[in-house]
Design a protein around this motif. Structure first.
Motif, short mmCIF file in Angstrom:
data_model
loop_
_atom_site.label_atom_id
_atom_site.label_comp_id
_atom_site.label_asym_id
_atom_site.label_seq_id
_atom_site.Cartn_x
_atom_site.Cartn_y
_atom_site.Cartn_z
N LEU A 146 9.96 9.86 1.93
CA LEU A 146 9.34 8.90 1.00
C LEU A 146 10.19 7.65 0.81
O LEU A 146 9.66 6.58 0.50
N GLU A 150 9.25 2.67 6.35
CA GLU A 150 7.87 2.73 6.82
C GLU A 150 7.25 4.06 6.42
O GLU A 150 7.96 5.06 6.28
N PRO A 151 5.93 4.13 6.21
CA PRO A 151 5.30 5.41 5.85
C PRO A 151 5.66 6.51 6.84
O PRO A 151 5.47 6.36 8.05
N ALA A 163 2.26 10.65 5.42
CA ALA A 163 2.80 9.30 5.52
C ALA A 163 2.18 8.47 4.41
O ALA A 163 0.95 8.39 4.29
N SER A 164 3.01 7.85 3.57
CA SER A 164 2.51 7.27 2.33
C SER A 164 3.20 5.95 2.01
O SER A 164 4.34 5.71 2.40
N ALA A 165 2.50 5.12 1.25
CA ALA A 165 3.13 3.98 0.59
C ALA A 165 3.85 4.53 -0.63
O ALA A 165 3.23 5.17 -1.49
#
Length: 286
Positions: A146, A150-151, A163-165
């Protein structure tokens, strides 16, 4: 040598704001806070110091809330946990809290983490005691995903994240782990008693060691340094920060001879006049 402090802040002690301001004005390096969510009264786990468990363990303020207050009224002192019980947290929530505190403090946060000692407390959080070390290792990897720029997805034995903001990001630049993988996040120190498994985990995913009290470092430090270097870590990057120390001139000189650059002194869990009196006594070492 930098002299930071630690204290069990409770609903009966000096406040985080008053202490943080005094530390900054007096020239101390930082403030580290311990963590306990609760202490079951049916406790079977022996107190780590022996005897009866002091009352402050069950009255401890939330470390992240208290450190947020300290960050808001200071500009220079470092802020840290000693230690965060990572196994007792949801790692996605914890990653957000750590990154936020690091962001609002301007990169002053140090994550001291450990495995805990209170079996009953951990059990109420759903922690299976025999696998807590592996759980902590897994949750640290999830949080690093996290914190990546980058995600980044993570699939582990105990948890996963898409994969996350995820913002804000910790301020500190990534460091190189064994095999060249980046270590994202704030400075991270692992607490615990010296041993092969602990030293392997220190070299695998942290910036160093936070030994309680600092006894036995003459024998244990060379062992840790060997493990660190054999894993491919740069010798100059290893940080060892003795924690909850009761300083003397001789003890600090001994630490300095071992190459230690930071010590965390123990303050009493007391009201403001007593804490300030102890700070006056410790000032001779600044």
């Amino acid at each position: 040598m930098r002299i930071a402090t630690t204290i069990f802040l409770t609903d009966r002690t000096i406040t985080p704001v008053r202490l943080a301001r005094e530390l900054e004005q007096r020239g101390f390096d930082g403030l580290y806070l311990p963590e306990h969510t609760h202490i079951p009264v049916s406790r079977e786990s022996p107190a780590p110091m022996g005897g009866e468990l002091p009352e402050q363990y069950g009255r401890t303020l939330d470390a992240f809330v208290a450190l947020g207050q300290a960050a808001a009224v200071t500009e220079r002192i470092t802020l840290g946990t000693g230690i965060t019980l990572v196994a007792q947290h949801d790692p996605i929530d914890l990653a957000k809290g750590i990154a936020t505190l690091d962001h609002v403090s301007g990169g002053r946060f140090t994550l001291g983490l450990g495995y805990g000692w209170n079996v009953e407390e951990a059990a109420d959080h759903g922690v299976e005691w025999r696998t807590r070390r592996e759980l902590v290792r897994d949750r640290m990897a999830l949080m690093r995903a996290l914190w990546a720029p980058e995600p980044t997805a993570y699939e582990g034995e105990f948890g996963s994240v898409r994969a996350s903001a995820a913002f804000p990001k910790p301020v500190r630049a990534p460091r190189a782990l064994p095999g060249g993988a980046p270590l994202y996040g704030p400075r991270t120190l692992l607490g615990g008693a010296a041993g092969p498994k602990l030293f392997a985990h220190i070299a695998e995913y942290t910036d160093g060691w936070m030994p309680i009290g600092g006894r036995g470092l003459t024998e244990s430090l060379p062992v840790l340094r060997t493990v660190w270097e054999r894993s491919g870590r740069d010798p100059k990057d290893l940080q060892v920060v003795p924690y909850a120390v009761h300083p003397t001139a001789g003890k600090l000189a001994h630490f300095a001879d071992l190459g230690i650059e930071e010590v965390v002194a123990q303050l009493p869990a007391a009201e403001e006049p007593e804490v300030l009196r102890v700070l006056d006594e410790l000032a001779q070492y600044l």
